[in-house]
Design a protein around this motif. Sequence first.
Motif, short mmCIF file in Angstrom:
data_model
loop_
_atom_site.label_atom_id
_atom_site.label_comp_id
_atom_site.label_asym_id
_atom_site.label_seq_id
_atom_site.Cartn_x
_atom_site.Cartn_y
_atom_site.Cartn_z
N LEU A 173 3.05 -1.54 4.79
CA LEU A 173 2.39 -1.13 3.55
C LEU A 173 1.42 -2.22 3.12
O LEU A 173 1.75 -3.41 3.21
CB LEU A 173 3.41 -0.87 2.44
CG LEU A 173 4.31 0.35 2.59
CD1 LEU A 173 5.37 0.36 1.49
CD2 LEU A 173 3.50 1.64 2.56
N THR A 174 0.24 -1.83 2.66
CA THR A 174 -0.77 -2.79 2.20
C THR A 174 -1.25 -2.39 0.81
O THR A 174 -1.57 -1.22 0.57
CB THR A 174 -1.97 -2.84 3.16
OG1 THR A 174 -1.52 -3.20 4.46
CG2 THR A 174 -3.00 -3.85 2.68
N TYR A 175 -1.30 -3.36 -0.09
CA TYR A 175 -1.81 -3.13 -1.44
C TYR A 175 -2.86 -4.20 -1.73
O TYR A 175 -2.55 -5.39 -1.73
CB TYR A 175 -0.69 -3.21 -2.47
CG TYR A 175 -1.11 -2.88 -3.89
CD1 TYR A 175 -1.06 -1.57 -4.37
CD2 TYR A 175 -1.57 -3.87 -4.75
CE1 TYR A 175 -1.44 -1.26 -5.67
CE2 TYR A 175 -1.95 -3.58 -6.04
CZ TYR A 175 -1.89 -2.27 -6.49
OH TYR A 175 -2.29 -1.96 -7.78
N GLY A 176 -4.10 -3.78 -1.93
CA GLY A 176 -5.18 -4.72 -2.21
C GLY A 176 -5.59 -4.64 -3.67
O GLY A 176 -6.01 -3.57 -4.15
N LEU A 177 -5.45 -5.74 -4.38
CA LEU A 177 -5.83 -5.75 -5.80
C LEU A 177 -7.34 -5.73 -5.95
O LEU A 177 -8.06 -6.48 -5.27
CB LEU A 177 -5.27 -6.99 -6.49
CG LEU A 177 -3.77 -6.96 -6.88
CD1 LEU A 177 -2.88 -7.05 -5.64
CD2 LEU A 177 -3.45 -8.08 -7.84
N GLY A 178 -7.85 -4.87 -6.82
CA GLY A 178 -9.28 -4.81 -7.07
C GLY A 178 -9.79 -5.97 -7.89
O GLY A 178 -10.97 -6.32 -7.83
N THR A 189 -6.97 -1.00 -3.26
CA THR A 189 -6.72 -0.45 -1.94
C THR A 189 -5.23 -0.21 -1.75
O THR A 189 -4.41 -1.07 -2.06
CB THR A 189 -7.20 -1.41 -0.83
OG1 THR A 189 -8.60 -1.61 -0.96
CG2 THR A 189 -6.90 -0.85 0.55
N ILE A 190 -4.90 0.96 -1.24
CA ILE A 190 -3.52 1.28 -0.88
C ILE A 190 -3.53 1.86 0.53
O ILE A 190 -4.30 2.79 0.82
CB ILE A 190 -2.88 2.30 -1.86
CG1 ILE A 190 -2.84 1.72 -3.27
CG2 ILE A 190 -1.48 2.67 -1.40
CD1 ILE A 190 -2.34 2.70 -4.31
N GLY A 191 -2.70 1.32 1.41
CA GLY A 191 -2.68 1.81 2.78
C GLY A 191 -1.34 1.58 3.44
O GLY A 191 -0.46 0.89 2.90
N GLY A 192 -1.19 2.15 4.60
CA GLY A 192 0.05 1.95 5.34
C GLY A 192 -0.01 2.61 6.70
O GLY A 192 -0.94 3.37 7.00
N VAL A 210 -9.26 3.57 -0.75
CA VAL A 210 -9.95 2.53 -1.52
C VAL A 210 -10.70 3.17 -2.69
O VAL A 210 -11.53 4.07 -2.48
CB VAL A 210 -10.95 1.75 -0.64
CG1 VAL A 210 -11.56 0.60 -1.43
CG2 VAL A 210 -10.29 1.23 0.61
N ASN A 211 -10.44 2.70 -3.90
CA ASN A 211 -11.16 3.21 -5.07
C ASN A 211 -12.54 2.57 -5.16
O ASN A 211 -12.76 1.45 -4.69
CB ASN A 211 -10.39 2.92 -6.35
CG ASN A 211 -9.15 3.77 -6.48
OD1 ASN A 211 -9.03 4.81 -5.84
ND2 ASN A 211 -8.20 3.32 -7.30
#
Length: 349
Positions: A173-178, A189-192, A210-211
Amino acid sequence: MKKSLIALAVLASFAGAASAQSNVTVYGLIDGGVERQTGGVAGSVTKVTSGVQNASRIGFKSTEDLGGGMSALFTLENGFALDTGAALQGGALFGRQAFVGLKGGFGTVTLGRQYTPIFTSLCGAIDPFACGLAGNAANLMSQGGTAATGGGPRTNNAIKYAAPIMSGILAELTYGLGETAGDNSALRTIGGQLGYAAGPLVVRLAHNNVNNVTATASSKVTMLGAKYDFGMAAVHLAYAVNKGATAGNTNVAQADTRDALIGVSVPFGASTFLASYIRKSDKTAASNDANQFALGYTYALSKRTNLYTSYARIDNTVANNVAGFYTAGNATDAGSGDRSFNVGVRHTF
């Protein structure tokens, strides 16, 4: 004289001890070739280029045993152009990768600039060209980025969790803070990915979302891929759904497209033959479809050095095959036309 020799011996012993305690690994890859690109808006071009099969880089990585089954780790990786010496990734010092984390029985948690799950699935496991050479799948397929992020394969400000691999099953799981003041959703960003690898079979399901800068729209990519190794040859398959995504090498917005890939890799002694076909179907009224045909060949001179050559052609159905829409590039170059041929050498250390 004796005192000087003693002092030098003491310093040498300290240096040896420090070196023995350190487990930092310095590694890298140097890739240079000659490439001919044709069918571009401005005409054909021949150039010496860097990173055709894989991007040139130098990196540092380390792990430290903390006891109790836990370890600390880091990776710092710089990308550069062999032909000019210039830094890539916008001139960032460690633009390829930069993260630190902890690993234990719970899995691995890392913080920093890291690859998207789409990239590690498509390029790391499924594409026979591994997103390099003229047949780079990212010529048509998204690596998870958007136009705002360059359509590239990395996520900044990322927190990644990778579960321990059990019975061939992996999960990340990957969470990227904007990091946008006043709006936690902007550029988030949210991915997995879920994967399975056992014997000759590899399967990957990956997603990246990605927003945009105002969090009013998002870029979504979902990909299912598989590889089966028959021994004499391996078959590669992938299917992706794109909503507002960006093709990895072209920055062409894909409001609603579907990608299908079929490929083969055939090892023969020191040689490996590569081939793939990618079909992009545009589901919007624009009907900006495209097809890519690619052939490649690598020859291993040693475990660390190989020669390569490849050719790719893209047929753009948009506006009577307008040049410059989807382009045939390589691991680092987006390309300028719809056809590309290259030959070169890659060395790792």
